[in-house]
Design a protein around this motif. Structure first.
Motif, PDB file in Angstrom:
ATOM      1  N   MET A 130       1.003   4.097  -2.855  1.00 14.90           N
ATOM      2  CA  MET A 130       0.221   5.660  -2.500  1.00 14.90           C
ATOM      3  C   MET A 130       1.225   6.729  -3.341  1.00 14.90           C
ATOM      4  O   MET A 130       0.964   7.623  -3.296  1.00 14.90           O
ATOM      5  CB  MET A 130       0.186   5.780  -0.615  1.00 14.90           C
ATOM      6  CG  MET A 130      -0.741   5.057  -0.867  1.00 14.90           C
ATOM      7  SD  MET A 130      -0.951   5.030   1.204  1.00 14.90           S
ATOM      8  CE  MET A 130      -1.256   7.132   1.738  1.00 14.90           C
ATOM      9  N   ASP A 131       2.392   5.883  -2.852  1.00 19.69           N
ATOM     10  CA  ASP A 131       3.908   6.920  -3.445  1.00 19.69           C
ATOM     11  C   ASP A 131       3.918   6.821  -5.244  1.00 19.69           C
ATOM     12  O   ASP A 131       4.235   7.997  -5.715  1.00 19.69           O
ATOM     13  CB  ASP A 131       5.319   6.625  -2.831  1.00 19.69           C
ATOM     14  CG  ASP A 131       5.974   6.288  -1.869  1.00 19.69           C
ATOM     15  OD1 ASP A 131       4.830   6.773  -1.520  1.00 19.69           O
ATOM     16  OD2 ASP A 131       6.806   5.462  -1.654  1.00 19.69           O
ATOM     17  N   LYS A 161       0.138  11.425  -9.926  1.00 19.80           N
ATOM     18  CA  LYS A 161      -1.408  11.815  -9.818  1.00 19.80           C
ATOM     19  C   LYS A 161      -1.445  13.008 -11.467  1.00 19.80           C
ATOM     20  O   LYS A 161      -3.084  12.644 -11.157  1.00 19.80           O
ATOM     21  CB  LYS A 161      -1.252  12.758  -9.128  1.00 19.80           C
ATOM     22  CG  LYS A 161      -0.378  14.423  -8.900  1.00 19.80           C
ATOM     23  CD  LYS A 161      -1.318  14.861  -7.445  1.00 19.80           C
ATOM     24  CE  LYS A 161       0.196  16.524  -7.245  1.00 19.80           C
ATOM     25  NZ  LYS A 161      -0.832  16.977  -5.662  1.00 19.80           N
ATOM     26  N   GLN A 165       0.732   7.609  -6.741  1.00 18.51           N
ATOM     27  CA  GLN A 165      -0.421   7.795  -7.196  1.00 18.51           C
ATOM     28  C   GLN A 165       0.410   8.790  -7.159  1.00 18.51           C
ATOM     29  O   GLN A 165      -0.689   9.720  -8.566  1.00 18.51           O
ATOM     30  CB  GLN A 165      -1.458   7.008  -6.259  1.00 18.51           C
ATOM     31  CG  GLN A 165      -2.088   5.773  -6.909  1.00 18.51           C
ATOM     32  CD  GLN A 165      -3.038   5.213  -5.489  1.00 18.51           C
ATOM     33  OE1 GLN A 165      -2.618   5.017  -4.658  1.00 18.51           O
ATOM     34  NE2 GLN A 165      -3.221   4.481  -6.608  1.00 18.51           N
ATOM     35  N   LYS A 166       0.479   9.690  -5.819  1.00 13.64           N
ATOM     36  CA  LYS A 166       0.955  10.839  -5.727  1.00 13.64           C
ATOM     37  C   LYS A 166       2.297  10.779  -6.440  1.00 13.64           C
ATOM     38  O   LYS A 166       2.211  12.446  -6.553  1.00 13.64           O
ATOM     39  CB  LYS A 166       1.794  11.143  -4.169  1.00 13.64           C
ATOM     40  CG  LYS A 166       2.161  12.117  -3.695  1.00 13.64           C
ATOM     41  CD  LYS A 166       2.790  12.008  -2.410  1.00 13.64           C
ATOM     42  CE  LYS A 166       2.741  13.395  -1.743  1.00 13.64           C
ATOM     43  NZ  LYS A 166       3.599  13.892  -0.372  1.00 13.64           N
ATOM     44  N   GLN A 191       0.708  -0.986   0.160  1.00 16.14           N
ATOM     45  CA  GLN A 191      -0.145   0.077   0.071  1.00 16.14           C
ATOM     46  C   GLN A 191       1.218   0.828  -0.184  1.00 16.14           C
ATOM     47  O   GLN A 191       0.716   2.100  -0.576  1.00 16.14           O
ATOM     48  CB  GLN A 191      -0.864  -0.141   1.032  1.00 16.14           C
ATOM     49  CG  GLN A 191      -1.830   0.964   1.140  1.00 16.14           C
ATOM     50  CD  GLN A 191      -2.890   0.477  -0.143  1.00 16.14           C
ATOM     51  OE1 GLN A 191      -2.653  -0.886  -0.664  1.00 16.14           O
ATOM     52  NE2 GLN A 191      -3.410   1.656  -1.096  1.00 16.14           N
TER      53      GLN A 191
END
Length: 355
Positions: free
Chosen positions: A62-63, A69, A65-66, A58
């Motif tokens: 998240m890294d 983005k 996606q950030k 996870q």
């Protein structure tokens, strides 16, 4: 039959087998639930491992996606590369969930139609009895049909009785004496009414909702996952769905779901002790970090089969240099085996002769 109820027929045979052992509908459902939980244990273990792996990946997701983005295409490519490089599959834990979903609807089918699924009475016969009920001014639904039939047979209604053979009437009569559990008719459908005759029917629906909240929360914590975003929504949506089922399905289903939730909590605690999600997550995180280091060094990893300290053959990820070392050791072993019977002169003796 609706595809959603595909497990209704096999589960009906299981219920018939249990009923022949213990002819009591309530205890049969409890044993039936226990048997389902035992059979599904390998899938539950697989799901526990998948959830631990998903939890470990996870932060990486998240890294990505950030970082990307503002570039959805690059983000999708990086996520695909993550799955390819590390064997991460976000859908891996869905199979057990889908199977549990179909099993739930299979149980609903059994409690909808106990006369057909447990006692295998022909659909044509039950359809004729339903017509007789409508001729009497009743309006049986798929949920209430068998309940109406049972009670009309007990009342001696001739038009309904004429649809069945004496053996079938005997089976229905016997079942009617076994379908009460602590005074609660498990074939009836509860309502939100506070009428005195309906209050006992509310016990198991309320218990099923309460145990579901507790079981869902406990299972998520035992698996090492935090209740965030979609997980929290799911935690509250599922009980809402169960409210619908609890008041549109015979009470037998609420008993099944209550027992299932209790067993789920016991199973989650047992699995937490055997497959500690925290340790599993730490191992997966270490593997991710190791592979990332190798990728940063431009070193490719290879999977080989080696013997561990116990002599068991296991798979192991090794770097290129480690692979070369293993190949050299293997070549030396082959040479030693090939030339073990040949007589050779030590190099030290050859040197002395030359001097």
């Amino acid at each position: 039959m609706n595809f959603m109820y595909i497990f209704g027929t096999p589960l009906g045979y299981v219920m018939e087998w249990i009923y022949n052992l213990i002819p009591n509908y309530g205890w049969d459902i409890i044993l039936f639930t226990l048997l389902i939980r035992v059979v599904s244990l390998p899938l539950d273990i697989y799901q526990q491992k998948s959830m631990a792996k998903m939890s470990a990946f996870q932060p990486v997701i998240m890294d990505i996606q950030k970082k990307y983005k503002n570039n959805p295409e690059k983000q999708q490519n990086e996520l695909a590369k993550l799955q390819q490089d590390f064997g991460y599959n976000p859908m891996a834990g869905c199979l057990p969930m889908f199977l549990n979903f179909f099993v739930m609807f299979g149980v609903i089918e059994v409690v909808y139609r106990p006369l057909q699924r447990i006692f295998h009475m022909p659909a044509e016969v039950l359809g004729a009895a339903e017509v007789a009920l409508r001729n009497l001014g009743m309006n049986p639904t798929i949920v209430t049909r068998d309940t109406h039939i049972i009670h009309q047979v007990l009342a001696g209604e001739g038009s309904v009785l004429s649809c069945f053979t004496p053996e079938q009437v005997s089976t229905i009569t016997e079942f009617s004496s076994k379908m009460n559990f602590f005074g609660i008719d498990l074939t009836k459908v509860p309502s939100l009414s506070i009428a005195p005759e309906n209050l006992p029917l509310l016990i198991f629906p309320l218990l099923s909702l309460l145990t579901m909240f507790i079981s869902t929360h406990y299972s998520m914590k035992a698996s090492g996952q935090e209740l965030q975003g979609g997980m929290k929504i799911t935690m509250y949506l599922m009980p809402l769905m169960m409210v619908y089922f609890s008041f549109t399905v015979p009470v037998a289903f609420s008993l099944y779901y209550t027992v299932s939730n209790v067993l789920m909590m016991i199973k989650s605690e047992a699995m937490r002790r055997v497959y500690d999600p925290i340790k599993m997550k730490e191992e997966i995180v270490a593997q991710i970090e190791q592979k990332r280091k190798e990728q940063r060094r431009g070193v490719k990893s290879t999977t080989v089969k080696v013997r561990d300290n116990n002599g068991n053959i296991v798979e192991k990820h090794v770097s290129a240099s480690e692979m070369n070392r293993l190949r050299l050791e293997y070549a030396r072993m082959q040479d030693e085996e090939r030339y073990k019977d040949e007589r050779t002169t030590p190099l030290s003796e050859l040197k002395d002769k030359e001097d």
